[in-house]
Scaffold this active site. Structure first.
Site, PDB file in Angstrom:
ATOM      1  N   TYR A 196     -27.196 -38.764  40.458  1.00  0.00           N
ATOM      2  CA  TYR A 196     -28.601 -39.092  40.213  1.00  0.00           C
ATOM      3  C   TYR A 196     -28.693 -40.606  40.048  1.00  0.00           C
ATOM      4  CZ  TYR A 196     -30.192 -34.294  39.110  1.00  0.00           C
ATOM      5  OH  TYR A 196     -30.551 -32.964  39.165  1.00  0.00           O
TER       6      TYR A 196
ATOM      7  N   PRO B  39     -37.857 -30.286  40.914  1.00  0.00           N
ATOM      8  CA  PRO B  39     -36.488 -29.963  41.341  1.00  0.00           C
ATOM      9  C   PRO B  39     -35.405 -30.757  40.611  1.00  0.00           C
ATOM     10  CG  PRO B  39     -37.643 -31.227  43.025  1.00  0.00           C
ATOM     11  CD  PRO B  39     -38.660 -30.860  42.002  1.00  0.00           C
TER      12      PRO B  39
ATOM     13  N   HIS C   5     -18.610 -27.711  39.911  1.00  0.00           N
ATOM     14  CA  HIS C   5     -18.708 -29.088  39.441  1.00  0.00           C
ATOM     15  C   HIS C   5     -18.509 -29.142  37.931  1.00  0.00           C
ATOM     16  CE1 HIS C   5     -21.245 -30.667  43.086  1.00  0.00           C
ATOM     17  NE2 HIS C   5     -20.063 -30.212  43.413  1.00  0.00           N
TER      18      HIS C   5
END
Length: 391
Positions: free
Chosen positions: A200, A292, A72
């Protein structure tokens, strides 16, 4: 039984340390309380920093990773009614992150270990003693028989709940913990990711994340209450909530498929600053936990192990304790920077139920700054792709 280094815990930290010591010509015994399948099948992190990718290649376990990993170049942030992309590769001079699941990292490291040695599976450690002496000992059970492993050094890579940190004298223990007022409800789904880039999302209902484990398997999360249960969510409700939080008015929809696993992950930050006591050293989750968000747990363990392996090699091969004596300081410098990053990303995207409207506006302004300022985006990208290693 005697060995140069006794390693407690065959997670990624312990397995990587064993691989690095083997390549340095150092003998070690690796003890694991659980069976092999349990360790492999634990669902954990899936994003590797550039440095972690390079490290796995360097120690000879990168062939399958390079064939299967998904590289990525950046990350997408969804907030305020739009999606904004941060080009990590461009901002860091070519560094990227890779999606390659922890279970695959563990598989590769186990295969490497079994090519020259063994992991003592289902050998729970019952005590760690004499750690301040020149012959620290690991007491464990194998096939119902109590045994003792005498070592020159002990590496506690046995996770947050393992016996090594618990063996530290209370007066020597120096810890910090922060528990977040929310958790993650995560799912694995047999569905191709709707975006090849991790997303996100900051939404009024809470955080959401779209990630993946392979081109055909999605890994998705939503923020939930700490006392929530997976039984409170049907598959359809989960998909609807994921779409709502990630859409942001853009028309984005997740690809839906069979959900194969659901689980709730509490969110906490934890640091044990006592990473050495005598000839016992803690590494990985035994010494620190990050939420996380930001995917730093496994990556931080790799950084610990690099320093520990180099220090043990110097001590055993060159009779130099200089690096081992500096182990805590070197590791903690990176740990606290990474804890700060993980805390910042977490608090910037999640909705604290006790937060005011003022705090909500500050959140959105923070994300706007991150995605509209090259300096701010670069600061994020440098840590996201991975800080440079000290060793």
């Amino acid at each position: 039984m005697k060995t140069q280094v006794g390693i407690v815990g065959a997670g990624p930290a312990g397995l990587l340390l064993a691989q690095m010591l083997h390549r340095a010509g150092i003998d070690c015994v690796l003890l694991e309380a659980k069976d092999k399948e349990y360790v492999i099948e634990r669902v954990r992190a899936g994003v590797l920093e550039q440095g972690a990718v390079d490290t796995l290649r360097d120690v000879g376990v990168g062939v399958r990773m390079d064939a299967e990993r998904m590289e990525h170049d950046g990350i997408t942030f969804a907030f305020g009614g739009e999606h904004r992309y941060v080009d990590v590769k461009a901002l860091t001079g070519g560094r990227t992150v890779s999606v390659y699941g922890q279970r695959d990292v563990v598989k590769d490291l186990i295969a490497a270990r079994e090519a020259y040695g063994e992991v003592k599976w289902e050998c729970p450690v019952t005590a760690v003693t004499d750690v301040t002496s020149d012959t620290p000992k690991i007491h464990f059970t194998e096939d119902g028989e109590e045994k003792v492993l005498e070592c020159d050094y002990i590496a506690g890579t046995d996770g947050f709940w393992g016996p090594c940190r618990k063996a530290l004298p209370p007066e020597k223990l120096h810890t910090h913990e922060f528990v977040y007022p929310y958790s993650w409800l995560g799912v694995l789904a047999d569905a191709p990711p709707a975006s090849h880039i991790v997303i996100y999302a900051n939404h009024e209902n809470g955080f959401a994340l779209q990630s993946m484990r392979s081109p055909t398997v999605s890994r998705l999360y939503i923020q939930c209450d700490n006392d929530d249960s997976v039984d409170n969510w049907t598959d359809e409700q989960l998909w609807d909530e994921l779409d709502l939080r990630m859409d942001q008015g853009t028309g984005y929809k997740n690809n839906r498929g069979k959900i194969t696993a659901k689980g709730i992950t509490p969110m906490r930050s934890f640091v044990c600053e006592t990473m050495r006591h005598g000839n016992m050293f803690l590494a990985g989750d035994a010494a620190h936990i990050v939420p996380p968000t930001g995917a730093k747990g496994l990556n931080l363990a790799v950084a610990d192990v690099r320093v520990l392996a180099a220090g043990l090699t110097d001590a055993i091969k060159s009779n130099s304790d200089a690096l081992l004596n500096d182990y805590e300081r070197i590791c903690l410098e990176r740990i606290w920077k990474t804890e700060r990053f993980s805390w910042w990303v977490t608090t910037s995207f999640h909705r604290d139920p006790a937060a005011s409207e003022f705090e909500r506006k500050i959140q959105l302004a923070t994300l706007d700054t991150l995605t509209s300022s090259e300096a701010a985006a670069t600061s994020f990208a440098e840590v996201y792709a991975g800080l440079p290693y000290a060793h």
